[in-house]
Design a protein around this motif. Structure first.
Motif, PDB file in Angstrom:
ATOM      1  N   SER A 177       0.812  -1.221   0.000  1.00 34.25           N
ATOM      2  CA  SER A 177       0.000   0.000   0.000  1.00 34.25           C
ATOM      3  C   SER A 177       0.844   1.269   0.000  1.00 34.25           C
ATOM      4  CB  SER A 177      -0.920   0.008   1.230  1.00 34.25           C
ATOM      5  OG  SER A 177      -1.782  -1.103   1.214  1.00 34.25           O
ATOM      6  N   SER A 178       2.165   1.113  -0.006  1.00 30.73           N
ATOM      7  CA  SER A 178       3.095   2.258  -0.020  1.00 30.73           C
ATOM      8  C   SER A 178       2.842   3.215   1.142  1.00 30.73           C
ATOM      9  CB  SER A 178       3.004   3.026  -1.349  1.00 30.73           C
ATOM     10  OG  SER A 178       3.464   2.239  -2.412  1.00 30.73           O
ATOM     11  N   ARG A 222      -0.979   6.938  13.193  1.00 35.07           N
ATOM     12  CA  ARG A 222      -1.481   7.251  11.857  1.00 35.07           C
ATOM     13  C   ARG A 222      -0.753   6.436  10.795  1.00 35.07           C
ATOM     14  NH1 ARG A 222       2.370  10.529  13.629  1.00 35.07           N
ATOM     15  NH2 ARG A 222       3.839  11.592  12.253  1.00 35.07           N
ATOM     16  N   ASP A 223      -1.337   6.394   9.608  1.00 39.06           N
ATOM     17  CA  ASP A 223      -0.705   5.837   8.412  1.00 39.06           C
ATOM     18  C   ASP A 223      -0.252   6.998   7.547  1.00 39.06           C
ATOM     19  OD1 ASP A 223      -1.140   3.199   9.147  1.00 39.06           O
ATOM     20  OD2 ASP A 223      -3.106   3.129   8.163  1.00 39.06           O
ATOM     21  N   ILE A 224       0.970   6.927   7.059  1.00 40.85           N
ATOM     22  CA  ILE A 224       1.509   7.983   6.207  1.00 40.85           C
ATOM     23  C   ILE A 224       1.779   7.407   4.822  1.00 40.85           C
ATOM     24  CG2 ILE A 224       3.330   9.698   5.889  1.00 40.85           C
ATOM     25  CD1 ILE A 224       3.839   9.639   8.873  1.00 40.85           C
ATOM     26  N   ASP A 225       1.086   7.930   3.831  1.00 33.75           N
ATOM     27  CA  ASP A 225       1.316   7.512   2.447  1.00 33.75           C
ATOM     28  C   ASP A 225       2.675   8.023   1.988  1.00 33.75           C
ATOM     29  OD1 ASP A 225      -1.330   6.292   1.810  1.00 33.75           O
ATOM     30  OD2 ASP A 225      -2.018   8.315   2.325  1.00 33.75           O
ATOM     31  N   THR A 244       6.205   6.422  -4.325  1.00 33.87           N
ATOM     32  CA  THR A 244       6.609   5.121  -4.865  1.00 33.87           C
ATOM     33  C   THR A 244       8.122   4.992  -4.934  1.00 33.87           C
ATOM     34  OG1 THR A 244       4.589   5.026  -6.194  1.00 33.87           O
ATOM     35  CG2 THR A 244       6.409   3.583  -6.851  1.00 33.87           C
ATOM     36  N   GLN A 245       8.805   6.066  -5.350  1.00 31.85           N
ATOM     37  CA  GLN A 245      10.260   6.012  -5.471  1.00 31.85           C
ATOM     38  C   GLN A 245      10.908   5.741  -4.114  1.00 31.85           C
ATOM     39  OE1 GLN A 245      12.038   9.451  -7.321  1.00 31.85           O
ATOM     40  NE2 GLN A 245      14.112   8.918  -6.624  1.00 31.85           N
TER      41      GLN A 245
END
Length: 363
Positions: free
Chosen positions: A220-221, A246-249, A252-253
């Protein structure tokens, strides 16, 4: 029952009250006239009837503070927060070594704040007042004092580092990221990976240091922040606030590079781990950051925490929604984000100034 008598050139008033089965006395002297002493005694008699009277106490301010802390705070706060309370206790005992709790007033406390602010940062002085105010409220609740001696007192302190020094401008931010990414992943320093993570996530040092591989979701990156690393006691602890979970997006790199990092360190517990099986210290991370900034010829030298400011300022200056940035940083609400990052990057500020002047010129 009260007694009024003259002592030298001034008058003294006593009143007596039963407290816990004992006859106790409350005294005040220094009145210029008998009428003044009588008036005070009458007020105290009313307070006695209303059960709001505060009796004279021999309890030292420092003793009350320590008793209150050990009873109400010590069992519930983190080890890091304990150090703050211990620091306040030591300061109280140094500045008020013989001061009785019921002898404190707003003037004495303001004098303390003035003196403290001459040698300490404004943020430190504010926290000092906040923690002592808790004690004042407790003392009122317990009947030791009747008024909050911290009420409407003003905090002073040394100016903190200029806001512009706390974050990198966009050219230096990009140069730093490019410089770290140019280093082969096989030989890249652990602290360089932490620096890159801070720029891409806006997470705090303790949050990044506390990351375990189970907190990384490559599919999910994103990275999941649930604990922080206590570098003093070498243990994981809860996040700063509940909203910090929290989740941190992540880009992709970055996740691609992090996966390459994982293939080189698949057996480690922590994502960023040294040979002693623990995360690098904040001092090590700051040392590496200063070295990198020097290598790229950055116009500013910032701390590792400044990377968090850089991340947030960059997103806000490019029009990213305030609510999203606030959630990404783990702030409890957007007011914290606004108060901390009301500034913009220099290029954005210049653009907004020109835009405003052009609009106003057309009025």
């Amino acid at each position: 029952m009260s007694s009024i008598y003259k002592r030298g050139n001034t008058w003294t008033a006593n009143i007596f009250v039963m407290k816990n089965g004992q006859r106790r006395r409350k005294t005040k002297s220094g009145f210029k006239t008998k009428a003044q002493a009588t008036g005070w005694a009458s007020e105290m008699e009313v307070a006695k009837q209303n059960d709001t009277i505060v009796l004279n106490s021999k309890l030292l301010f420092g003793d009350f503070y320590d008793n209150w802390f050990n009873t109400f705070k010590s069992p519930t706060v983190s080890k890091a927060t304990v150090k703050w309370y211990q620091y306040v206790s030591a300061t109280i005992r140094e500045y008020f070594p013989t001061t009785k709790l019921d002898r404190l007033d707003r003037v004495k406390f303001q004098q303390f704040l003035n003196d403290f602010g001459e040698t300490h940062a404004l943020t430190t002085a504010r926290k000092m007042k906040m923690l002592i105010k808790q004690v004042a409220v407790a003392a009122i609740a317990d009947g030791y004092i009747s008024k909050d001696f911290t009420y409407n007192t003003r905090v002073t302190g040394l100016d903190s580092k200029d806001t512009d020094l706390k974050f990198l401008e966009e050219p230096d931010m990009k140069a730093l990221a490019d410089y770290i990414e140019s280093k082969p992943i096989q030989t890249r320093a652990v602290t360089d990976m932490m620096i890159l993570t801070a720029m891409q996530s806006g997470a705090r040092y303790a949050e990044i240091a506390g990351l375990e591989w189970t907190d990384v979701d490559f599919d999910s990156s994103l990275i999941h922040i649930e604990t922080t690393w206590d570098q003093v006691y070498h243990e994981l602890k809860p996040t700063k606030t509940p909203s910090s979970v929290r989740d941190i997006d992540m880009p992709t790199q970055y996740m691609t590079e992090l996966y390459d990092w994982y293939t080189l360190h698949p057996e480690t517990r922590f994502v960023f781990e040294t040979k002693n099986t623990m995360p690098p210290t904040s001092a090590a991370a700051n040392k590496q950051l200063r070295r990198d900034l020097d290598d790229i010829g950055a116009t500013k030298v910032i701390t590792f925490h400044g990377l968090r400011h850089t991340h947030a300022s960059w997103l806000l200056s490019h029009g990213v929604d305030l609510q999203y940035v606030s959630e990404r940083l783990g702030h409890a609400d957007t007011s914290i984000t606004l108060s901390t990052y009301s500034h913009l990057l220099q290029t954005k500020r210049t653009s907004e100034i020109n835009k405003s002047i052009n609009l106003l010129s057309n009025l």
